[in-house]
Structure formats: C-alpha cells, structure tokens
Design a protein around this motif. Sequence first.
Motif, PDB file in Angstrom:
ATOM      1  N   CYS A 338       5.288  -5.469  -7.200  1.00 57.33           N
ATOM      2  CA  CYS A 338       4.233  -5.292  -6.197  1.00 57.33           C
ATOM      3  C   CYS A 338       3.341  -6.531  -6.132  1.00 57.33           C
ATOM      4  O   CYS A 338       2.956  -6.977  -5.051  1.00 57.33           O
ATOM      5  CB  CYS A 338       3.391  -4.054  -6.522  1.00 57.33           C
ATOM      6  SG  CYS A 338       4.136  -2.509  -5.992  1.00 57.33           S
ATOM      7  N   LYS A 342       2.939  -8.908  -2.890  1.00 57.82           N
ATOM      8  CA  LYS A 342       1.633  -9.161  -2.278  1.00 57.82           C
ATOM      9  C   LYS A 342       1.370 -10.659  -2.131  1.00 57.82           C
ATOM     10  O   LYS A 342       0.732 -11.096  -1.160  1.00 57.82           O
ATOM     11  CB  LYS A 342       0.528  -8.507  -3.113  1.00 57.82           C
ATOM     12  CG  LYS A 342       0.429  -6.999  -2.910  1.00 57.82           C
ATOM     13  CD  LYS A 342      -0.757  -6.426  -3.665  1.00 57.82           C
ATOM     14  CE  LYS A 342      -0.953  -4.959  -3.339  1.00 57.82           C
ATOM     15  NZ  LYS A 342      -2.130  -4.391  -4.022  1.00 57.82           N
ATOM     16  N   ARG A 384       1.234  -4.173   3.868  1.00 54.88           N
ATOM     17  CA  ARG A 384       0.214  -4.216   2.818  1.00 54.88           C
ATOM     18  C   ARG A 384      -0.198  -2.807   2.406  1.00 54.88           C
ATOM     19  O   ARG A 384      -0.351  -2.514   1.203  1.00 54.88           O
ATOM     20  CB  ARG A 384      -1.014  -5.005   3.291  1.00 54.88           C
ATOM     21  CG  ARG A 384      -2.103  -5.137   2.225  1.00 54.88           C
ATOM     22  CD  ARG A 384      -3.184  -6.097   2.662  1.00 54.88           C
ATOM     23  NE  ARG A 384      -2.667  -7.452   2.775  1.00 54.88           N
ATOM     24  CZ  ARG A 384      -2.469  -8.285   1.760  1.00 54.88           C
ATOM     25  NH1 ARG A 384      -2.709  -7.871   0.524  1.00 54.88           N
ATOM     26  NH2 ARG A 384      -2.011  -9.498   1.959  1.00 54.88           N
ATOM     27  N   GLU A 385      -0.357  -1.931   3.389  1.00 57.52           N
ATOM     28  CA  GLU A 385      -0.717  -0.544   3.085  1.00 57.52           C
ATOM     29  C   GLU A 385       0.369   0.126   2.243  1.00 57.52           C
ATOM     30  O   GLU A 385       0.079   0.849   1.287  1.00 57.52           O
ATOM     31  CB  GLU A 385      -0.930   0.220   4.394  1.00 57.52           C
ATOM     32  CG  GLU A 385      -1.397   1.650   4.204  1.00 57.52           C
ATOM     33  CD  GLU A 385      -1.657   2.351   5.527  1.00 57.52           C
ATOM     34  OE1 GLU A 385      -1.619   3.592   5.535  1.00 57.52           O
ATOM     35  OE2 GLU A 385      -1.874   1.661   6.543  1.00 57.52           O
ATOM     36  N   CYS A 386       1.622  -0.125   2.603  1.00 60.54           N
ATOM     37  CA  CYS A 386       2.744   0.444   1.843  1.00 60.54           C
ATOM     38  C   CYS A 386       2.768  -0.089   0.416  1.00 60.54           C
ATOM     39  O   CYS A 386       3.004   0.664  -0.540  1.00 60.54           O
ATOM     40  CB  CYS A 386       4.070   0.126   2.547  1.00 60.54           C
ATOM     41  SG  CYS A 386       4.361   1.075   4.061  1.00 60.54           S
ATOM     42  N   LEU A 387       2.548  -1.378   0.257  1.00 60.99           N
ATOM     43  CA  LEU A 387       2.559  -1.974  -1.078  1.00 60.99           C
ATOM     44  C   LEU A 387       1.433  -1.421  -1.943  1.00 60.99           C
ATOM     45  O   LEU A 387       1.613  -1.201  -3.147  1.00 60.99           O
ATOM     46  CB  LEU A 387       2.463  -3.496  -0.982  1.00 60.99           C
ATOM     47  CG  LEU A 387       3.701  -4.225  -0.452  1.00 60.99           C
ATOM     48  CD1 LEU A 387       3.429  -5.718  -0.331  1.00 60.99           C
ATOM     49  CD2 LEU A 387       4.910  -3.984  -1.362  1.00 60.99           C
ATOM     50  N   ASN A 388       0.265  -1.187  -1.338  1.00 60.51           N
ATOM     51  CA  ASN A 388      -0.845  -0.595  -2.094  1.00 60.51           C
ATOM     52  C   ASN A 388      -0.470   0.799  -2.590  1.00 60.51           C
ATOM     53  O   ASN A 388      -0.777   1.179  -3.722  1.00 60.51           O
ATOM     54  CB  ASN A 388      -2.104  -0.523  -1.219  1.00 60.51           C
ATOM     55  CG  ASN A 388      -2.739  -1.886  -1.000  1.00 60.51           C
ATOM     56  OD1 ASN A 388      -2.552  -2.802  -1.801  1.00 60.51           O
ATOM     57  ND2 ASN A 388      -3.483  -2.034   0.089  1.00 60.51           N
ATOM     58  N   LEU A 389       0.223   1.565  -1.729  1.00 57.85           N
ATOM     59  CA  LEU A 389       0.646   2.904  -2.113  1.00 57.85           C
ATOM     60  C   LEU A 389       1.687   2.838  -3.231  1.00 57.85           C
ATOM     61  O   LEU A 389       1.630   3.604  -4.206  1.00 57.85           O
ATOM     62  CB  LEU A 389       1.224   3.641  -0.901  1.00 57.85           C
ATOM     63  CG  LEU A 389       1.753   5.063  -1.144  1.00 57.85           C
ATOM     64  CD1 LEU A 389       0.664   5.947  -1.743  1.00 57.85           C
ATOM     65  CD2 LEU A 389       2.278   5.675   0.156  1.00 57.85           C
ATOM     66  N   GLU A 391       2.024   0.518  -5.430  1.00 56.98           N
ATOM     67  CA  GLU A 391       1.351   0.095  -6.660  1.00 56.98           C
ATOM     68  C   GLU A 391       0.612   1.264  -7.306  1.00 56.98           C
ATOM     69  O   GLU A 391       0.670   1.458  -8.520  1.00 56.98           O
ATOM     70  CB  GLU A 391       0.379  -1.041  -6.354  1.00 56.98           C
ATOM     71  CG  GLU A 391      -0.174  -1.712  -7.591  1.00 56.98           C
ATOM     72  CD  GLU A 391      -0.939  -2.988  -7.256  1.00 56.98           C
ATOM     73  OE1 GLU A 391      -0.902  -3.917  -8.076  1.00 56.98           O
ATOM     74  OE2 GLU A 391      -1.570  -3.047  -6.175  1.00 56.98           O
ATOM     75  N   ARG A 392      -0.070   2.078  -6.470  1.00 64.48           N
ATOM     76  CA  ARG A 392      -0.798   3.227  -7.013  1.00 64.48           C
ATOM     77  C   ARG A 392       0.157   4.227  -7.675  1.00 64.48           C
ATOM     78  O   ARG A 392      -0.104   4.730  -8.761  1.00 64.48           O
ATOM     79  CB  ARG A 392      -1.594   3.934  -5.899  1.00 64.48           C
ATOM     80  CG  ARG A 392      -2.841   3.203  -5.450  1.00 64.48           C
ATOM     81  CD  ARG A 392      -3.774   4.120  -4.695  1.00 64.48           C
ATOM     82  NE  ARG A 392      -3.157   4.689  -3.506  1.00 64.48           N
ATOM     83  CZ  ARG A 392      -3.158   4.113  -2.304  1.00 64.48           C
ATOM     84  NH1 ARG A 392      -3.739   2.936  -2.140  1.00 64.48           N
ATOM     85  NH2 ARG A 392      -2.596   4.707  -1.277  1.00 64.48           N
TER      86      ARG A 392
END
Length: 416
Positions: A338, A342, A384-389, A391-392
């Motif tokens: 991730c 990013k 970016r939104e998908c990558l944040n999800l 990562e979480r």
Amino acid sequence: MTTADTDAHVSFAANEARFYLHELFFSRTDARGVIQYGNSVFQRVSDYSWQELIGAPHKIIRHPEMPRGAFWLMWDKIKKREPVGTYVQNRSKEGLFYWVYAIVTPMDEGYLSVRMKPTSDVFSLIKAEYAALLAREEEEQLTPERSAEVFIERLDALGFPDYESFMAHAARQESKARSKALKKPRDEAAFIFSTMTNALRTVRRTGEDIVRQFEAIRSTPLNMRIQAEQLGDQSAVLSVISMNYTTLSDEIYERIRVFLDSSDTALEKIRTGLFLSCTCSLQKELLAQFEREEPLDNGLSKEEEVERLQKQMSDYRLESDNALRSISNEAERFIFNCVCLKRILSGLNMTRVLSQIEVARIGNEAQSMKSIISQLVDFQANTRECLNLIERESMVIRQGVRQQIADARQETLAAS
C-alpha cells in the motif's frame, strides 16, 4: 442454564441414538482405521462393548446412507497427513443413527477423530447434499473418487472454491452454534480469524475495483497523446506527460494484480488458521472432558491416552501459531505494498498537475483535453480512496494476528 437444562430441550427421532450437545467423543485408530481407543461417550453412543470396539475397523459404525464420496475425500486428506473436518452419519449396534461433525487429525501412526453434535445451518444444507449425492452414486454407479468430484463441484456452486474453504466455514459455524446453544463464552480466537477473513475479502474486492477502474481509463492517456500530436510542436510536453502517465498507471495495475494474487494466498492461510484454531479448541475441551471420566473398562491405560491427547493438542497449537506467523507476514506485505502504491500514485498526481499546467499554457487549442484530464483526476481520487481502505483492512488483519499471538502467549503462561 446448565448444559443438562439445554440438552433437556433437544429432541431425538425415534430411531436416533442419544448424543447430547454438551458431549464430545473421540476415537483413535491405527493407519488402517482399526479402533485403538475411545472415550465413554463413544462407547455409549455406538452401543458396542469395548470388547467389540477395540481392534474392530472403524467402519463398524458406518451408516449405509453415507455417500462414499464423503469418505473418499476424508481418506484422501488424512493419508496425506492433513487434518480434515467432515459431517458423518453413523449407526449404533442397535441400528440407531447419529450425526457428528468430526475433525480427524493424524496421530502417531494413525488418526484421532474428535466429534461434536452438529446443529448449524451448514449441517442442514449438507444433509440435503449428502442425500442427493447418495442418490447419484446409486443411479449413476459413481466410483467413490467420482462421487467426491461431484461433491466438490456442488460445494463450488454453493460458494466454496475448494474443500478447505468449506472445512473452515463448517468448523467455525458448528463451534459458534454449539457455543450459543450451551451459553458458552464466544470463541475469541475463531471470532478474530473470522474478522480477518472479512477484512481480507474487503481488501480483495477493493483491489478488483482498482483493476476495473484502470481498465475503464486504460485508453485515456493514449487519447491524450493522440490529441497532443494533433496540436503540433507546442504540445510536445503533453505527449511526454501522457507517456509518463501510462507508465505509472501501468505500474499501479501490475502491482495490484500481484496484490490480488497474494490475497488468494493470504485468504488460504487465514482459513487454515481458522480451521486449526477450531481444532485446538475442540481438542482442548475434549481433553478436559476425558480427564474427568472414570478409567474405562477397556483394559487400556487412561494415563497414556491423556498424554497422547495432550501432545496432540500441543502439536496443533504449534501448527496454529505457525499459521499466525505466516498470516502476519502477509499482512505486513499488504501494508508495505500500500505504501509503495501510494508513492506511485503521488507520482501520478504530479504528472496530472503538470498536464493541467501545460493545458493552461497552450490555451484554447488544448481545451478538448480537459475532459480527458478530468477522467484521470477521477481515477486517481478513486484509487487513493481504495488504497486507504486496503491499508485500513490490512491493519485489521495485522491487529488480529497480534491479538491472537498475545492470547496464545497468555494461555501458555497460564498453563505453565
């Protein structure tokens, strides 16, 4: 409510043996499936004397309504020295039936089978599947191996890509249903594994979303380059920018494809960990029940059998711990990927900004490129939104592993 109170509400068919929800039973066999030992519940439910059981083939309790394909699958795994979970209908000496969910594990040169009374929705489903499979065996004269293949095909249609996925799901659901009925505390280990499974499924779905979004805009940088070439020399910089954009977005795409492949591996490891965790819990409870029993009149040493069961439980605890370490490595790899993705996305964002500056410099002649750049902006924001999800959810997996390791360490200290 006591276990006796709970079981008082359990109804039995007229031709069903009394096997109660709070009970567990086991049998140990040699490599050929010849019975070497068992506990009092096994002897009582089967209704055979110890003299009839010890030294007899385990098929002495086989029910004729069991499809042969189910046994083929079980033996295929345990001959490879792999644990297996399966539903089995048995028959007592007097002809009474009883269902079990059995977890069979290699032990010494033979096998240990620990059984609980199945009550989950999965059990209801499998009873119908077994009946249909048995009918096909008889109608089409299926070999045991072909019957097993038919059953695997049915499981796939029901949403289980392989037998291992089904085993982990069934073990979890049976343990969960039993604990709920007996008013037992939640199995925290199984709950954490289930949480990790759900998190990983989210990771995979989100990765697939990125792939779909990429494929939707795949031709966009090329369209930018084509339009830039039509503008002549003044848009040469845009051509270079569009090529850079293609390179960076292709790198994201390739990394996500690798990411999806590794998620399959991680899901397999989590399912293995879940099944091993359920196995350990069942063996632990069985051992506690067996230690409370009076010595059996089977002429064999209970103390030696307790030692065997303790060693088996210890061995499978170690297997479970190894699975946790493997899952931990996968979770760390997800988080690292991730971070890398990013970074690439940041480079993509810089490229997009440069393209906007260049379009503004060229002026009205480059206005047609604004819609193209808008598509790229949307792609970057969504990615970016998908990558944040991702990562979480990867951190949820990592935290689950850490909690499991801490709990296992605490349990070991308490035992010592």
